[in-house]
Design an enzyme around this catalytic site. Structure first.
Site, PDB file in Angstrom:
ATOM      1  N   ALA A   1      34.414  27.427  35.591  1.00  0.00           N
ATOM      2  CA  ALA A   1      34.068  27.131  36.984  1.00  0.00           C
ATOM      3  C   ALA A   1      35.282  27.180  37.909  1.00  0.00           C
ATOM      4  CB  ALA A   1      33.397  25.761  37.065  1.00  0.00           C
TER       5      ALA A   1
ATOM      6  N   ARG B   1      46.195  35.192  35.648  1.00  0.00           N
ATOM      7  CA  ARG B   1      47.524  35.807  35.652  1.00  0.00           C
ATOM      8  C   ARG B   1      48.448  35.139  36.667  1.00  0.00           C
ATOM      9  NH1 ARG B   1      48.256  42.076  36.072  1.00  0.00           N
ATOM     10  NH2 ARG B   1      46.485  42.082  37.466  1.00  0.00           N
TER      11      ARG B   1
ATOM     12  N   ARG C   1      48.020  41.816  32.210  1.00  0.00           N
ATOM     13  CA  ARG C   1      46.770  41.294  31.649  1.00  0.00           C
ATOM     14  C   ARG C   1      46.935  41.045  30.147  1.00  0.00           C
ATOM     15  NH1 ARG C   1      44.907  44.845  35.636  1.00  0.00           N
ATOM     16  NH2 ARG C   1      43.477  43.892  37.125  1.00  0.00           N
TER      17      ARG C   1
ATOM     18  N   VAL D   1      36.923  32.368  40.096  1.00  0.00           N
ATOM     19  CA  VAL D   1      36.000  33.494  39.869  1.00  0.00           C
ATOM     20  C   VAL D   1      34.598  32.972  39.562  1.00  0.00           C
ATOM     21  CG1 VAL D   1      35.459  35.500  38.432  1.00  0.00           C
ATOM     22  CG2 VAL D   1      37.817  35.072  39.106  1.00  0.00           C
TER      23      VAL D   1
ATOM     24  N   HIS E   1      40.642  48.334  31.912  1.00  0.00           N
ATOM     25  CA  HIS E   1      40.935  47.563  33.115  1.00  0.00           C
ATOM     26  C   HIS E   1      42.412  47.187  33.087  1.00  0.00           C
ATOM     27  CE1 HIS E   1      40.170  45.157  36.582  1.00  0.00           C
ATOM     28  NE2 HIS E   1      40.365  43.997  35.979  1.00  0.00           N
TER      29      HIS E   1
END
EC number: 1.1.1.37
Length: 311
Positions: A11, A83, A89, A14, A176
């Site tokens: 939560a 990050r 990542r 994002v 990604h």
């Protein structure tokens, strides 16, 4: 039949913002789950209290207890550390793998029939972790990254040309990360190929900015990472599932030979509907595009090896 139920695990920025986009579209009731005591309940109540103002009839709840997601139709996994400036990542891989593995195992106990959409980074590898932890078929576990990367690409094209983002279509393939592959040949503004509207120098600059899009925001924020656009992109995928829209979206899917790649989650165009990933669409690539895609797949493989060597 009742409203659909969407569980969001994590939560933070994002997760909470995804909940915001979901209820604004009245896609279903939302349950926020987080380990931090009180926080998911507080964010849920705050969002619920916006419902009379915005006029959405969706219940929003928050809890530390996975039992609250019982029977969810879709589970969105955003859990993990964000990050920080200077981090790739891949730096997140070991920490977030443990988190994603644990939350997926818990979630699937109470929502065994759900579609799982993974948003945690490093995205492609976290999808592998979630697939193994869930024991679900590959079509029901996939990742949100290409919708976000394509949105960034479209944003930069529209800014460069001074046109509406609504008239720009573009998509991005690959992992990604910094080796993602924005497909210039399939990118249009007002149905006109962008190669007819921009110089090669402009296009190259936009492609590079797209690849570094997440890092650019991390560096500006100093603390945390992007969340408005990632959350909106996630909500778009949830909508495709819940409304069985059969949208063609760049999606991190588990490949078994498509594009010459096997055993990896990797961003490719796919049809997304009520069964999750309903079809992977293979498009013929030029030799340069194929080389770029292979470079991106090697980067994902390398991260997967880092994770497996640490287990």
């Amino acid at each position: 039949m009742g409203r659909k139920k969407i569980a969001i695990i994590g939560a933070g920025n994002v997760g909470a913002t995804t909940a915001h986009w979901l209820v604004s579209k009245e896609l279903g009731d939302v349950v926020l789950i987080d380990v931090e005591e009180g926080m998911p309940g507080g964010k849920a109540l705050d969002l619920l209290e916006a419902s009379p103002v915005e006029g959405f009839d969706c219940m929003v709840t928050g809890s530390n207890d996975y039992r609250e997601i019982d029977g969810a139709d879709v589970v969105v996994v955003t859990a993990g550390i964000a990050r920080k400036p200077g981090m790739s990542r891949d730096d997140l891989v070991k920490t977030n793998a443990k988190i994603v593995e644990n939350v997926t195992r818990e979630a699937v106990k109470y929502a065994p029939d759900a579609i799982f959409i993974i948003v945690s980074n490093p995205l492609d590898v976290m999808c592998n972790v979630a697939l193994e932890a869930s024991g679900l078929p590959k079509n029901r576990v996939f990742g949100q990254s290409g919708v976000l990367d394509s949105a960034r690409f479209r944003t930069f094209i529209a800014m460069e040309l001074g046109v509406s983002v609504e008239d720009v279509s573009a998509f991005v393939l690959g992992g990604h990360g910094d080796d993602m592959v924005p497909l210039v040949r399939f990118s249009y503004a007002g149905n006109i190929p962008i190669e007819m509207l921009m110089s090669r120098e402009q296009i190259d600059r936009i492609v590079e900015r797209t690849r570094k899009g997440g890092a650019e925001i991390v560096n500006l924020l100093k603390k945390g990472s992007a969340y408005f656009a990632p959350a909106a992109s996630t909500a778009k995928m949830v909508e495709a599932v819940l409304k069985d829209k059969k949208r063609i979206m760049p999606t991190a899917v588990y490949l078994e030979g498509e594009y010459g790649i096997s055993g990896l989650y990797f961003g490719v165009p796919a049809i997304i509907g009520e069964n999750g990933v309903e079809k992977v669409i293979e498009i013929p690539l030029t030799s340069d595009e194929q080389i770029a895609l292979e470079k991106s797949s090697r980067a994902v493989e390398k991260t997967l090896k880092v994770l497996k060597s640490s287990v």
